[in-house]
Write a protein that holds these residues in place. Structure first.
Motif, PDB file in Angstrom:
ATOM      1  N   ALA A 271      -4.617  -3.850  18.563  1.00 19.95           N
ATOM      2  CA  ALA A 271      -4.991  -3.132  19.564  1.00 19.95           C
ATOM      3  C   ALA A 271      -4.155  -1.547  19.320  1.00 19.95           C
ATOM      4  CB  ALA A 271      -5.011  -3.987  20.793  1.00 19.95           C
ATOM      5  N   TYR A 272      -4.644  -0.252  19.195  1.00 25.65           N
ATOM      6  CA  TYR A 272      -4.323   0.858  19.570  1.00 25.65           C
ATOM      7  C   TYR A 272      -4.198   1.240  20.417  1.00 25.65           C
ATOM      8  CZ  TYR A 272      -5.169   0.953  14.239  1.00 25.65           C
ATOM      9  OH  TYR A 272      -5.510   1.046  12.736  1.00 25.65           O
ATOM     10  N   SER A 273      -4.328   0.547  21.589  1.00 25.28           N
ATOM     11  CA  SER A 273      -4.108   0.882  23.143  1.00 25.28           C
ATOM     12  C   SER A 273      -4.784  -0.016  23.731  1.00 25.28           C
ATOM     13  CB  SER A 273      -5.053   2.149  23.693  1.00 25.28           C
ATOM     14  OG  SER A 273      -6.109   2.748  23.354  1.00 25.28           O
ATOM     15  N   SER A 274      -5.110  -0.218  25.152  1.00 21.58           N
ATOM     16  CA  SER A 274      -4.881  -1.048  26.141  1.00 21.58           C
ATOM     17  C   SER A 274      -6.457  -1.316  26.569  1.00 21.58           C
ATOM     18  CB  SER A 274      -4.211  -1.005  27.117  1.00 21.58           C
ATOM     19  OG  SER A 274      -4.746  -0.166  28.253  1.00 21.58           O
ATOM     20  N   GLU A 275      -6.999  -0.048  26.358  1.00 25.25           N
ATOM     21  CA  GLU A 275      -8.427   0.381  26.449  1.00 25.25           C
ATOM     22  C   GLU A 275      -9.375   0.314  24.684  1.00 25.25           C
ATOM     23  OE1 GLU A 275      -6.377   2.566  27.258  1.00 25.25           O
ATOM     24  OE2 GLU A 275      -6.152   2.256  29.498  1.00 25.25           O
ATOM     25  N   ALA A 276      -8.512  -0.479  23.650  1.00 26.89           N
ATOM     26  CA  ALA A 276      -9.215   0.565  22.915  1.00 26.89           C
ATOM     27  C   ALA A 276     -10.220  -1.065  21.959  1.00 26.89           C
ATOM     28  CB  ALA A 276      -8.776   0.892  21.216  1.00 26.89           C
ATOM     29  N   LYS A 277     -10.939  -0.922  21.326  1.00 26.75           N
ATOM     30  CA  LYS A 277     -11.595  -1.797  20.490  1.00 26.75           C
ATOM     31  C   LYS A 277     -10.060  -2.246  19.857  1.00 26.75           C
ATOM     32  CE  LYS A 277     -15.992  -2.332  22.671  1.00 26.75           C
ATOM     33  NZ  LYS A 277     -15.542  -3.270  23.520  1.00 26.75           N
ATOM     34  N   MET A 278     -10.478  -3.931  18.801  1.00 24.35           N
ATOM     35  CA  MET A 278      -9.672  -4.351  17.899  1.00 24.35           C
ATOM     36  C   MET A 278     -10.562  -3.018  16.434  1.00 24.35           C
ATOM     37  SD  MET A 278      -7.447  -5.935  19.296  1.00 24.35           S
ATOM     38  CE  MET A 278      -6.895  -7.439  18.180  1.00 24.35           C
ATOM     39  N   MET A 279      -9.471  -2.975  15.756  1.00 23.45           N
ATOM     40  CA  MET A 279      -9.695  -2.012  14.580  1.00 23.45           C
ATOM     41  C   MET A 279      -9.056  -2.671  14.081  1.00 23.45           C
ATOM     42  SD  MET A 279     -12.347  -0.200  15.775  1.00 23.45           S
ATOM     43  CE  MET A 279     -11.782   1.604  14.077  1.00 23.45           C
ATOM     44  N   PRO A 280      -9.440  -2.224  12.161  1.00 25.31           N
ATOM     45  CA  PRO A 280      -8.579  -2.931  10.857  1.00 25.31           C
ATOM     46  C   PRO A 280      -7.374  -1.906  11.385  1.00 25.31           C
ATOM     47  CG  PRO A 280     -11.354  -2.884  10.267  1.00 25.31           C
ATOM     48  CD  PRO A 280     -10.415  -2.330  11.799  1.00 25.31           C
ATOM     49  N   TYR A 281      -6.669  -2.854  10.244  1.00 25.47           N
ATOM     50  CA  TYR A 281      -4.922  -2.024  10.934  1.00 25.47           C
ATOM     51  C   TYR A 281      -4.226  -2.276   9.055  1.00 25.47           C
ATOM     52  CZ  TYR A 281       0.388  -1.075  12.297  1.00 25.47           C
ATOM     53  OH  TYR A 281       0.990  -0.528  12.589  1.00 25.47           O
ATOM     54  N   HIS A 282      -4.333  -1.286   8.545  1.00 23.68           N
ATOM     55  CA  HIS A 282      -3.043  -1.188   7.488  1.00 23.68           C
ATOM     56  C   HIS A 282      -1.694  -1.407   7.496  1.00 23.68           C
ATOM     57  CE1 HIS A 282      -6.416  -1.702   4.087  1.00 23.68           C
ATOM     58  NE2 HIS A 282      -6.868  -0.942   5.047  1.00 23.68           N
ATOM     59  N   PHE A 283      -1.003  -2.216   7.280  1.00 22.70           N
ATOM     60  CA  PHE A 283       1.205  -2.474   7.769  1.00 22.70           C
ATOM     61  C   PHE A 283       1.772  -3.292   6.876  1.00 22.70           C
ATOM     62  CE2 PHE A 283      -1.018  -5.947   9.606  1.00 22.70           C
ATOM     63  CZ  PHE A 283       0.278  -6.896   9.761  1.00 22.70           C
ATOM     64  N   GLU A 284       3.009  -2.820   6.765  1.00 24.89           N
ATOM     65  CA  GLU A 284       3.873  -2.893   6.007  1.00 24.89           C
ATOM     66  C   GLU A 284       4.878  -4.657   6.862  1.00 24.89           C
ATOM     67  OE1 GLU A 284       4.555  -2.646   2.821  1.00 24.89           O
ATOM     68  OE2 GLU A 284       2.963  -1.140   2.344  1.00 24.89           O
ATOM     69  N   ARG A 285       4.411  -5.969   6.131  1.00 24.18           N
ATOM     70  CA  ARG A 285       5.195  -6.843   6.533  1.00 24.18           C
ATOM     71  C   ARG A 285       7.637  -7.117   5.373  1.00 24.18           C
ATOM     72  NH1 ARG A 285       3.772 -10.042  10.339  1.00 24.18           N
ATOM     73  NH2 ARG A 285       1.583 -10.170  10.095  1.00 24.18           N
ATOM     74  N   ARG A 286       8.190  -6.706   6.216  1.00 26.23           N
ATOM     75  CA  ARG A 286       9.055  -6.557   6.396  1.00 26.23           C
ATOM     76  C   ARG A 286       9.310  -7.855   4.668  1.00 26.23           C
ATOM     77  NH1 ARG A 286      11.103 -11.575  10.304  1.00 26.23           N
ATOM     78  NH2 ARG A 286      11.530 -12.886   8.720  1.00 26.23           N
ATOM     79  N   ALA A 287      10.468  -7.217   3.758  1.00 23.99           N
ATOM     80  CA  ALA A 287      10.884  -7.694   2.652  1.00 23.99           C
ATOM     81  C   ALA A 287      11.096  -9.183   3.255  1.00 23.99           C
ATOM     82  CB  ALA A 287      12.245  -6.755   2.132  1.00 23.99           C
ATOM     83  N   LEU A 288      11.213 -10.033   2.331  1.00 23.20           N
ATOM     84  CA  LEU A 288      11.295 -11.131   2.258  1.00 23.20           C
ATOM     85  C   LEU A 288      12.882 -11.441   2.259  1.00 23.20           C
ATOM     86  CD1 LEU A 288       9.300 -14.040   2.280  1.00 23.20           C
ATOM     87  CD2 LEU A 288      10.902 -14.176  -0.703  1.00 23.20           C
ATOM     88  N   ARG A 289      13.163 -12.193   3.383  1.00 22.64           N
ATOM     89  CA  ARG A 289      14.833 -12.676   3.398  1.00 22.64           C
ATOM     90  C   ARG A 289      14.694 -14.097   2.982  1.00 22.64           C
ATOM     91  NH1 ARG A 289      14.829 -11.023  10.022  1.00 22.64           N
ATOM     92  NH2 ARG A 289      14.538  -9.022   9.371  1.00 22.64           N
ATOM     93  N   ASP A 290      16.087 -14.138   2.408  1.00 18.13           N
ATOM     94  CA  ASP A 290      16.760 -15.515   1.961  1.00 18.13           C
ATOM     95  C   ASP A 290      16.220 -16.551   2.316  1.00 18.13           C
ATOM     96  OD1 ASP A 290      17.949 -14.264  -0.487  1.00 18.13           O
ATOM     97  OD2 ASP A 290      19.527 -14.523   0.387  1.00 18.13           O
ATOM     98  N   ASN A 291      15.623 -16.438   3.995  1.00 12.28           N
ATOM     99  CA  ASN A 291      15.711 -18.241   4.765  1.00 12.28           C
ATOM    100  C   ASN A 291      14.208 -17.557   4.846  1.00 12.28           C
ATOM    101  OD1 ASN A 291      16.385 -15.891   6.246  1.00 12.28           O
ATOM    102  ND2 ASN A 291      17.083 -17.526   8.116  1.00 12.28           N
TER     103      ASN A 291
END
Length: 349
Positions: free
Chosen positions: A8-28
């Motif tokens: 969701a890009y705002s409270s009024e917007a439709k759900m849309m595809p979103y490319h993003f980065e997950r955090r780097a893998l930590r030891d745990n």
């Protein structure tokens, strides 16, 4: 890790595809490819801003079933290829009395929600299960029992634990007289779990239109709340009432149904209810309470319990691209099943 989800890009917007980065893998950390993601009514409330402003763009989803694809150097419980699950939280302080008592949802420093919350280390906003991948601290990853159907299990991570936790906390067991108000996404799971615990279960509804469903579940029957005579006759009939109504309502019509020392527990509405007649509570030492989810230990317990008794939410499988239609359906009312997205349809190109 580069991934894709629906945001969701705002409270009024439709759900849309979103490319993003997950955090780097930590030891745990455990990296998970998400196979199925449940759609909770609280996701809709959150992205709509009903419970306050949100850090958009926001990827919802806290009913997650997936497969381990990578683990950090210090991870001991999981290996690549394991089937796992993630629920409503992904971190807590792990050091307060509540965390030590396996009640991480009540962490004194605040649990870290699966989405829309600042990461405990970096402050970056967590993004949820409407996505292809997720990275979660090992202590908050759950083992999926081999006897559970992965495609039907995601809602156990929210609807299951939300109803199981109060049933256990208030001591529902064989012979307990239980009523469940409402037969929606939460209510039908409450009925199934209470029955498996050995309780005698009645559904309270505004009409008897779902009688066949109630009978099929194995409950005693329906108590129609609009039938004043039937409600009068049911006075002091229950030890425990699970209230799954998701909107503001009057609990005074239900509290007389409790026997002495009985409890009505709210798990649906997050917000105000109508003014309460305390006299009814005093005269029977009755109580009105609320319940959130359960801790990680109890969430694993409900997964194992559902596997043992082959309890599943009623699910309707959809594609991620159908999420806006699912939200529209949820907005119309509390449906008697849970939407589950098949995340294999989500292109990660």
């Amino acid at each position: 890790m580069r991934t894709i989800g629906y945001a969701a890009y705002s409270s009024e917007a439709k759900m849309m595809p979103y490319h993003f980065e997950r955090r780097a893998l930590r030891d745990n950390d455990v990296a998970i490819e998400i196979l199925y993601s449940g759609v909770c009514h609280s996701d809709l409330h959150t992205v709509n801003g009903d419970w306050g402003s949100q850090p958009y763009p926001l990827v919802p989803g806290h009913e997650i079933v997936g497969r381990v694809i990578e683990v950090g150097a210090l991870v001991k419980k999981y290996k690549v290829g394991d089937n796992v699950a993630v629920g409503c939280m992904v971190d807590s302080c792990q050091d307060c009395d509540q965390c030590h008592d396996h009640e991480e949802q009540f962490c004194r420093h605040g649990m870290t929600a699966t989405y829309g919350a600042p990461d405990r280390i970096t402050d970056e906003i967590t993004q949820g299960g409407y996505s292809k991948h997720i990275i979660v601290r090992e202590e908050f990853v759950l083992n999926m029992p081999v006897d559970l159907d992965l495609s039907k299990s995601a809602p156990i991570l929210c609807a299951g634990i939300t109803t199981y936790s109060p049933l256990k906390h208030w001591g529902v067991t064989k012979g307990s007289r239980v009523a469940v108000i409402g037969l929606g996404g939460l209510g039908h799971m409450g009925v199934k779990l209470a029955l498996a615990l050995g309780a005698k279960v009645t559904v309270i509804s505004r009409s008897d239109s779902k009688k066949e469903v109630v009978d099929a579940l194995g409950a005693k029957g329906i108590l129609v709340s609009k039938d004043s005579e039937a409600m009068r006759k049911a006075t002091a009939s229950f030890d425990f009432i699970l209230d799954t109504i998701p909107t503001k309502h009057n609990v005074d019509i239900y509290t007389p149904l409790l026997d002495v020392n009985g409890a009505l527990v709210l798990v649906g509405q997050v917000g105000p209810i109508d003014e309460v007649n305390v006299g009814t509570l005093i005269m029977g030492r009755r109580q009105i309470a609320g319940s959130l989810i359960g801790g990680i230990k109890e969430t694993q317990e409900v997964l194992d319990f559902c596997a043992k008794h082959q309890i599943y939410p009623e699910c309707k499988m959809i594609q991620p691209s159908e999420i806006n239609e699912a939200f529209a359906h949820l907005a119309e009312g509390d449906v008697a099943y849970r939407f589950v997205m098949d995340m294999s349809a989500l292109d990660n190109a």
